[in-house]
Design a protein around this motif. Structure first.
Motif, PDB file in Angstrom:
ATOM      1  N   HIS A   1       3.642 -10.619   8.752  1.00  0.00           N
ATOM      2  CA  HIS A   1       3.263 -11.121  10.071  1.00  0.00           C
ATOM      3  C   HIS A   1       3.395 -10.062  11.155  1.00  0.00           C
ATOM      4  O   HIS A   1       3.017 -10.298  12.295  1.00  0.00           O
ATOM      5  CB  HIS A   1       4.125 -12.320  10.447  1.00  0.00           C
ATOM      6  N   ASP A   2       3.932  -8.908  10.830  1.00  0.00           N
ATOM      7  CA  ASP A   2       4.133  -7.890  11.863  1.00  0.00           C
ATOM      8  C   ASP A   2       2.842  -7.162  12.249  1.00  0.00           C
ATOM      9  O   ASP A   2       2.840  -6.313  13.112  1.00  0.00           O
ATOM     10  CB  ASP A   2       5.208  -6.887  11.429  1.00  0.00           C
TER      11      ASP A   2
ATOM     12  N   CYS B   1      -0.768 -14.872  17.076  1.00  0.00           N
ATOM     13  CA  CYS B   1       0.401 -14.887  17.948  1.00  0.00           C
ATOM     14  C   CYS B   1       0.710 -16.302  18.408  1.00  0.00           C
ATOM     15  O   CYS B   1      -0.204 -17.097  18.645  1.00  0.00           O
ATOM     16  CB  CYS B   1       0.162 -14.015  19.175  1.00  0.00           C
TER      17      CYS B   1
ATOM     18  N   GLN C   1       7.132 -16.171  12.510  1.00  0.00           N
ATOM     19  CA  GLN C   1       7.914 -15.000  12.159  1.00  0.00           C
ATOM     20  C   GLN C   1       7.401 -13.865  13.026  1.00  0.00           C
ATOM     21  O   GLN C   1       6.201 -13.584  13.034  1.00  0.00           O
ATOM     22  CB  GLN C   1       7.745 -14.665  10.680  1.00  0.00           C
ATOM     23  N   GLY C   2       8.280 -13.220  13.756  1.00  0.00           N
ATOM     24  CA  GLY C   2       7.879 -12.094  14.584  1.00  0.00           C
ATOM     25  C   GLY C   2       6.843 -12.449  15.630  1.00  0.00           C
ATOM     26  O   GLY C   2       6.012 -11.624  15.980  1.00  0.00           O
TER      27      GLY C   2
ATOM     28  N   CYS D   1       4.433 -14.603  15.247  1.00  0.00           N
ATOM     29  CA  CYS D   1       3.172 -14.972  14.606  1.00  0.00           C
ATOM     30  C   CYS D   1       3.367 -16.189  13.723  1.00  0.00           C
ATOM     31  O   CYS D   1       4.432 -16.382  13.143  1.00  0.00           O
ATOM     32  CB  CYS D   1       2.647 -13.824  13.744  1.00  0.00           C
TER      33      CYS D   1
END
Length: 174
Positions: A53-54, A104, A160-161, A163
């Protein structure tokens, strides 16, 4: 250190699955774009799990997030009948293919310190539902019309992160 990736045509990589996977990727990207919901990256990926997800850009050229197609596993469909080629006749295959979209999502409220407000969370949920609908449309494109395609599962992923998104798995027989 990275090495250059060998450039293969889909049919050269695998005459059966190369064209299926690239066609599905093209259908997904085109469906998202036509609906006004393009992703920053929309690609065929390889790996034992979905992309991290980064790599979920929030804004790029009128798009956001990432979309992908990934081969989860494939199994030969072997016919041991008298007219078959036996155990090495693996021309018919069944594959589980993943289609995913990650975008996002709100991680803080308007003040930047508190949790996201219900309106922000609802907007994120409705956005994921829209992506899920578009993924279902993408698997019905003309490029896959000659194949048996069955929807297996759809599930939320993240957050996560910053997202979150939707992952769908389909079974394709070719």
């Amino acid at each position: 250190m990275t090495t250059p990736t060998e450039q293969l045509l889909p049919g050269d990589a695998d005459p059966l699955w190369g064209p299926v996977l690239t066609s599905l990727t093209t259908c997904l990207c085109a469906t998202l774009t036509a609906a006004g919901r393009p992703a920053c990256a929309c690609c065929l990926v390889w790996g034992a799990s979905p992309p991290a997800h980064d790599w979920c850009d929030c804004d790029c050229d009128d798009g956001s997030g990432q979309a992908w197609v990934r081969l989860v596993r494939w199994d030969p469909i072997v016919d041991y009948g008298a007219n078959s080629g036996g155990r090495c006749d693996n021309r018919r295959m069944r594959a589980v293919i993943e289609v995913g979209i990650s975008r996002c999502v709100a991680v803080a409220g308007p003040d930047g310190q508190s949790a996201p407000e219900c309106a922000q969370r609802e907007a994120d949920a409705l956005s994921a539902l829209a992506d899920a609908r578009l993924m279902r449309e993408a698997i019905c494109c003309d490029a896959l019309s000659d194949l048996l395609v069955e929807l297996d599962t759809m599930r939320p992923t993240g957050p996560q992160g910053g997202c979150a998104g939707v992952i769908m798995q389909i079974t394709v027989e070719a």
